[in-house]
Design a protein around this motif. Structure first.
Motif, PDB file in Angstrom:
ATOM      1  N   THR A  13       0.844  -1.203   0.000  1.00 18.23           N
ATOM      2  CA  THR A  13       0.000   0.000   0.000  1.00 18.23           C
ATOM      3  C   THR A  13       0.880   1.255   0.000  1.00 18.23           C
ATOM      4  O   THR A  13       0.647   2.199  -0.767  1.00 18.23           O
ATOM      5  CB  THR A  13      -0.907  -0.002   1.259  1.00 18.23           C
ATOM      6  N   ILE A  14       1.902   1.246   0.827  1.00 27.67           N
ATOM      7  CA  ILE A  14       2.784   2.420   0.956  1.00 27.67           C
ATOM      8  C   ILE A  14       3.609   2.602  -0.330  1.00 27.67           C
ATOM      9  O   ILE A  14       3.693   3.707  -0.877  1.00 27.67           O
ATOM     10  CB  ILE A  14       3.722   2.253   2.182  1.00 27.67           C
ATOM     11  N   LEU A 167      -3.373   5.095   8.358  1.00 25.80           N
ATOM     12  CA  LEU A 167      -2.748   5.011   7.034  1.00 25.80           C
ATOM     13  C   LEU A 167      -2.375   6.377   6.456  1.00 25.80           C
ATOM     14  O   LEU A 167      -1.301   6.558   5.883  1.00 25.80           O
ATOM     15  CB  LEU A 167      -3.657   4.237   6.070  1.00 25.80           C
ATOM     16  N   GLU A 168      -3.291   7.349   6.650  1.00 24.11           N
ATOM     17  CA  GLU A 168      -3.027   8.680   6.083  1.00 24.11           C
ATOM     18  C   GLU A 168      -1.746   9.289   6.659  1.00 24.11           C
ATOM     19  O   GLU A 168      -0.908   9.824   5.923  1.00 24.11           O
ATOM     20  CB  GLU A 168      -4.213   9.583   6.419  1.00 24.11           C
ATOM     21  N   GLU A 173       4.203  10.495   6.262  1.00 27.66           N
ATOM     22  CA  GLU A 173       5.534  10.261   6.824  1.00 27.66           C
ATOM     23  C   GLU A 173       6.457   9.599   5.770  1.00 27.66           C
ATOM     24  O   GLU A 173       7.618   9.966   5.628  1.00 27.66           O
ATOM     25  CB  GLU A 173       5.392   9.361   8.067  1.00 27.66           C
ATOM     26  N   ALA A 174       5.885   8.644   5.041  1.00 26.91           N
ATOM     27  CA  ALA A 174       6.666   7.945   4.005  1.00 26.91           C
ATOM     28  C   ALA A 174       7.093   8.934   2.919  1.00 26.91           C
ATOM     29  O   ALA A 174       8.228   8.887   2.427  1.00 26.91           O
ATOM     30  CB  ALA A 174       5.846   6.809   3.414  1.00 26.91           C
ATOM     31  N   GLU A 175       6.200   9.852   2.553  1.00 31.70           N
ATOM     32  CA  GLU A 175       6.555  10.862   1.544  1.00 31.70           C
ATOM     33  C   GLU A 175       7.731  11.700   2.021  1.00 31.70           C
ATOM     34  O   GLU A 175       8.629  12.034   1.250  1.00 31.70           O
ATOM     35  CB  GLU A 175       5.360  11.805   1.286  1.00 31.70           C
TER      36      GLU A 175
END
Ligand code: ADP
Ligand code: 5GP
Length: 186
Positions: A13-14, A167-168, A173-175
């Motif tokens: 998903t990420i 998830l949001e 954070e991943a970005e």
């Protein structure tokens, strides 16, 4: 950028989200010997689905950067040709591999790689997510959950631990992790 975690933690998903967001990234399509999941997966897009014989021949030919028998009888591996393909197109590589694969990639690429361990709030939420995904039989679900405790023990080997609860928040954070690593933040 290497995303690793126990199955069901949310890596796919990420990674899919990041691929949409950052054209600078190319997904490393792994080779594997497991069966394709119905119509939701495509050969050459999600994985290169190989026969065990073909996979074995490629091991013997030294075609993999790393490979693992992730589940009994199910082999997964990163092809050197795949990394070259993405680099040749001028992009950075994003990997979705198991925990041992993540550690191998770090050993191989050293400071050129950033390894991210995706962590779930609890085993129970992992079980719920895997059930919710609707892709597992009772048997494959228990095989996957059996491995989780073991894999959780390796999080300290990773450069970053990313908790995937809301998830949001996780995607934001991943970005940020990607922007910082690729030097895109102002
Ligand atoms: P992995 O690639 O690590 O096996 P997936 O990305 O397929 O995991 O996620 C497993 C399931 O959990 C999917 O159905 C996905 O939609 C869901 N999921 C992912 N992140 C979250 C989250 N933060 N909260 C709830 N469900 C999630
Ligand atoms: P799935 O069967 O759910 O697609 O993947 C099972 C596990 O294999 C996941 O943890 C996934 O990250 C991992 N995996 C996928 N490709 C590779 C790979 O090339 N190498 C390694 N070591 N693991 C992989």
């Amino acid at each position: 950028m290497v995303f690793s975690a126990p199955s069901g933690s949310g890596k796919t998903t990420i990674v899919r989200h990041l691929l949409q967001k950052f054209p600078q990234l190319g997904f490393s399509i792994s080779a594997c010997t497991r069966d394709k999941r119905g119509r939701s997966e495509e050969n050459g897009k999600d994985y290169y689905f190989l026969t065990p014989e073909d996979f074995r021949a490629r091991i013997d030919n030294n075609e993999f950067v790393e490979w693992e028998e992730v589940y009994e009888g199910a082999f997964y591996g990163t092809l050197k040709s795949e990394v070259e393909r993405i680099w040749d197109s001028g992009r950075s590589v994003i990997f979705d591999v198991d925990v041992k694969g993540g550690i191998s990639l770090k050993d191989f690429y050293q400071e050129r790689a950033l390894t991210i361990f995706v962590k779930v709030p609890s085993i129970e939420s992992l079980r719920e997510r895997l059930k919710g995904r609707g892709t597992e039989t009772e048997d494959s679900l228990s095989r996957r959950l059996f491995k989780v405790q073991f894999e959780m023990g390796f999080q300290d080997h990773f450069d970053v631990v990313l908790l995937n609860d809301n998830l949001e928040d996780t995607l934001k954070e991943a970005e940020k992790i990607v922007s910082d690593f690729l030097g895109l933040s102002q």
